[in-house]
Design a protein around this motif. Sequence first.
Motif, PDB file in Angstrom:
ATOM      1  N   HIS A  65       4.103   0.918   2.579  1.00  0.00           N
ATOM      2  CA  HIS A  65       4.151  -0.074   3.655  1.00  0.00           C
ATOM      3  C   HIS A  65       3.439  -1.334   3.186  1.00  0.00           C
ATOM      4  O   HIS A  65       2.825  -1.363   2.109  1.00  0.00           O
ATOM      5  CB  HIS A  65       3.512   0.470   4.939  1.00  0.00           C
ATOM      6  N   HIS A  74       0.849  -1.193   0.000  1.00  0.00           N
ATOM      7  CA  HIS A  74       0.000   0.000   0.000  1.00  0.00           C
ATOM      8  C   HIS A  74       0.883   1.240   0.000  1.00  0.00           C
ATOM      9  O   HIS A  74       1.645   1.458   0.942  1.00  0.00           O
ATOM     10  CB  HIS A  74      -0.887  -0.061   1.264  1.00  0.00           C
ATOM     11  N   ASP A 111       0.597  -4.042   4.511  1.00  0.00           N
ATOM     12  CA  ASP A 111      -0.414  -4.329   5.526  1.00  0.00           C
ATOM     13  C   ASP A 111      -0.516  -5.833   5.691  1.00  0.00           C
ATOM     14  O   ASP A 111      -0.922  -6.550   4.769  1.00  0.00           O
ATOM     15  CB  ASP A 111      -1.762  -3.727   5.121  1.00  0.00           C
TER      16      ASP A 111
HETATM   17 MN    MN Z   1      -2.220   0.519   4.707  1.00  0.00          MN
END
Ligand code: MN
Length: 212
Positions: free
Chosen positions: A53, A47, A55
């Motif tokens: 990052h 994402h 998830d």
């Molecule tokens: Mn996220």
Amino acid sequence: MARQPQRELAEYRRRRDFDRTAEPAGGRTRARRRRSREQPRFVVQKHDATALHYDFRLEADGVLKSWAVPKGLSTDPRDKRLAMPTEDHPLDYVDFEGLIGAGEYGAGPVIVWDRGTYRNLTEHDHEPVDVADAIERGHVKFWLDGEKVTGGYALTRVNRRGSGGRQGWILVKLKDEAADARRDPVSTQPASVISDRTIEQVAAEQVEAEES
Ligand code: MN
């Protein structure tokens, strides 16, 4: 005491306007709860929001328990990856891929970087511990069967706070036959396991669709 997925998703819903985002509202969490003999699922979604990052989400108690891992999963047991807890997500988020629009919470492209099933390995005094209970206690061990990532991992709450005052966790690869310090799937296998698209392609395709 049985937990209530609908209540656990309140924060998820509060942050989003489902008339504006393509993300699932998770309206029928209870109806969608899977038969208990099915293996629980996990997903890693790449994402690119305010910062890039990964998830990491584990199915437990009718929701996806979630952490944001800035560097993603390592296959090297020497690496300690910071994992910041985020709000529970609905189960149907497990295959969400697309662009969260400008101005929306988490705006930016999302791809399913890896997914699969997992087995809970958590024990306390040699007795198995339920995943949701293990997460509440701050330590959970599991075996992932993904397409890119396999083997044992542990998530442990640590004394380190991130933005918003939330307590950080550390995600580590356990030492087992799936550990491999020479692999680095985050850099060598960047594409989606469901569409083979990169996160850059998802961002570009959406922009093209809006322009045409
Ligand atoms: Mn996220």
